[in-house]
Design an enzyme around this catalytic site. Structure first.
Site, mmCIF file in Angstrom:
data_model
loop_
_atom_site.group_PDB
_atom_site.id
_atom_site.type_symbol
_atom_site.label_atom_id
_atom_site.label_comp_id
_atom_site.label_asym_id
_atom_site.label_seq_id
_atom_site.Cartn_x
_atom_site.Cartn_y
_atom_site.Cartn_z
ATOM 1 N N LYS A 176 -9.825 0.219 -2.654
ATOM 2 C CA LYS A 176 -10.022 -0.095 -1.124
ATOM 3 C C LYS A 176 -10.457 0.832 -0.385
ATOM 4 O O LYS A 176 -9.766 2.350 -0.581
ATOM 5 C CB LYS A 176 -8.431 -0.627 -0.619
ATOM 6 C CG LYS A 176 -8.568 -0.679 0.797
ATOM 7 C CD LYS A 176 -6.758 -1.248 1.550
ATOM 8 C CE LYS A 176 -6.716 -1.676 2.677
ATOM 9 N NZ LYS A 176 -5.085 -2.139 2.614
ATOM 10 N N LYS A 231 -7.122 3.442 -3.455
ATOM 11 C CA LYS A 231 -7.544 3.248 -1.821
ATOM 12 C C LYS A 231 -7.293 4.710 -1.389
ATOM 13 O O LYS A 231 -6.764 5.452 -2.246
ATOM 14 C CB LYS A 231 -6.058 2.859 -1.165
ATOM 15 C CG LYS A 231 -6.664 2.541 0.108
ATOM 16 C CD LYS A 231 -5.347 1.728 1.302
ATOM 17 C CE LYS A 231 -5.427 2.050 2.483
ATOM 18 N NZ LYS A 231 -4.166 1.621 3.258
ATOM 19 N N ASP A 233 1.101 -1.370 -0.128
ATOM 20 C CA ASP A 233 -0.426 -0.290 0.046
ATOM 21 C C ASP A 233 1.267 1.066 0.084
ATOM 22 O O ASP A 233 1.820 1.759 0.869
ATOM 23 C CB ASP A 233 -0.914 0.126 1.409
ATOM 24 C CG ASP A 233 -1.936 -0.867 0.961
ATOM 25 O OD1 ASP A 233 -1.709 -2.284 0.814
ATOM 26 O OD2 ASP A 233 -3.181 -0.821 1.501
#
Length: 321
Positions: free
Chosen positions: A257, A221, A158
């Site tokens: 996400k 995300k 991430d």
């Protein structure tokens, strides 16, 4: 709001779009503006949808399977990570039919602990990298951060974009970093954190989403969870539109996400309705939609038990993360 966007040119070639700073800027600023009123009205309408019992049971299990169970605190220890991994493997020890979560997300120095605790389970190990949460560091340091996590066994990374560079209009620099990090990931999947709470407008969220997708992000995300506001339904809708329309152009499926501030099963179900109605049922899978959360799992378990037994657990029946 449910129809696909009309993008600049029906024959958009993303290789040409990213060939130069000027081409990239033309593409990003040529994206249709986001109708703020329309987006927020659509989210409000979908938030009133009622879910029948059988569908709710399925949705709760799907939400559990979509959780990236996360601990990103300075006080994290190997013991805390092992405990979190045990919960990830078997969220409800009293019910063997309760599904495991999608992943456990930790800092790079604790990846090895998570990998050992989850070996053979199929649960992914994710790690934040690239000078999380600020993204303010040299590219060399960011790539070393990624390499450390991958070498320790992380199969998902991430990363955070440099929001300062993005907001200054330095799109080429942001793109170059995403491309470099994607290469450093090797076989690991890349989730690109936009930190939407700092992007100020839905138009910026749309542009950052396309920038991340063009750079090779496997997921986009919403947030680090360290900035308020974190994930919201309207920004998630804009990001879902982006992955849907990216698929229509490229044929490639990318995921979304939503992370930060999602704490209740009721909220999680609203997100799943949004996914289904915006991107489509093909995205109702942990490979294409995730929740980044810690406390959310507890409420999902409590609601799941209520559906299964008719009895609502008290909070002391679940672990405190």
């Amino acid at each position: 709001m449910s129809s696909s966007l009309v993008l600049p040119g029906d024959d958009t070639d993303l290789r040409e779009v990213t060939a130069s700073e000027s081409a990239l800027r033309r593409f990003l600023h040529g994206l249709p503006g986001v109708d703020q009123v329309g987006v927020e009205k659509r989210v409000a309408q979908l938030g009133t949808r009622s879910i029948k019992k059988d569908t709710k049971t399925f949705a709760l299990d799907l939400a559990i399977r979509a959780v990236d169970l996360t601990t990103l605190e300075g006080a994290d220890t190997p013991g805390k990570v092992r405990s979190l991994c045990a919960k990830a493997r078997q969220p409800d020890p009293a019910d063997p039919d309760c599904p495991p979560v999608a992943a456990v997300c930790v800092y790079p120095d604790l990846v090895g602990t998570a990998v050992e605790a989850l070996r053979g389970t199929g649960i992914h190990v994710a790690s934040v990298a690239t000078a999380f949460p600020s993204g303010r560091s040299s590219l060399d340091i960011k790539l070393r951060d990624v390499a450390d996590a991958v070498e320790a066994g992380a199969d998902e990374i991430d990363m955070v974009i440099d929001r300062g560079a993005f907001l200054a209009g330095n799109y080429g620099l942001v793109l170059e970093e995403i491309v470099a990090v994607k290469e450093a990931c090797g076989e690991a999947h890349l989730k690109v954190i936009l930190e939407t709470g700092e992007l100020a407008t839905y138009d910026n969220v749309r542009r950052a989403s396309w920038l991340a997708l063009a750079g090779g992000g496997d997921f986009i995300k919403t947030s680090t969870g360290k900035v308020s506001p974190a994930s919201t339904l309207p920004v998630t809708l804009v990001m879902l539109q982006a992955v849907r329309d990216f698929q229509s152009i490229s044929g490639e499926y990318r995921g979304v996400k939503s992370a930060g501030g999602i704490r209740t099963a009721k909220d999680a179900l609203k997100y799943l309705v949004l996914v289904n109605e915006t991107a489509g049922p093909e995205w109702l899978h942990p490979d294409r939609f995730r929740f980044g959360a810690s406390s959310l799992l507890n409420d999902l378990l409590m609601q799941r038990n209520k559906q299964r037994t008719g009895n609502y657990w008290t909070a002391d029946r679940v672990t405190i993360d």
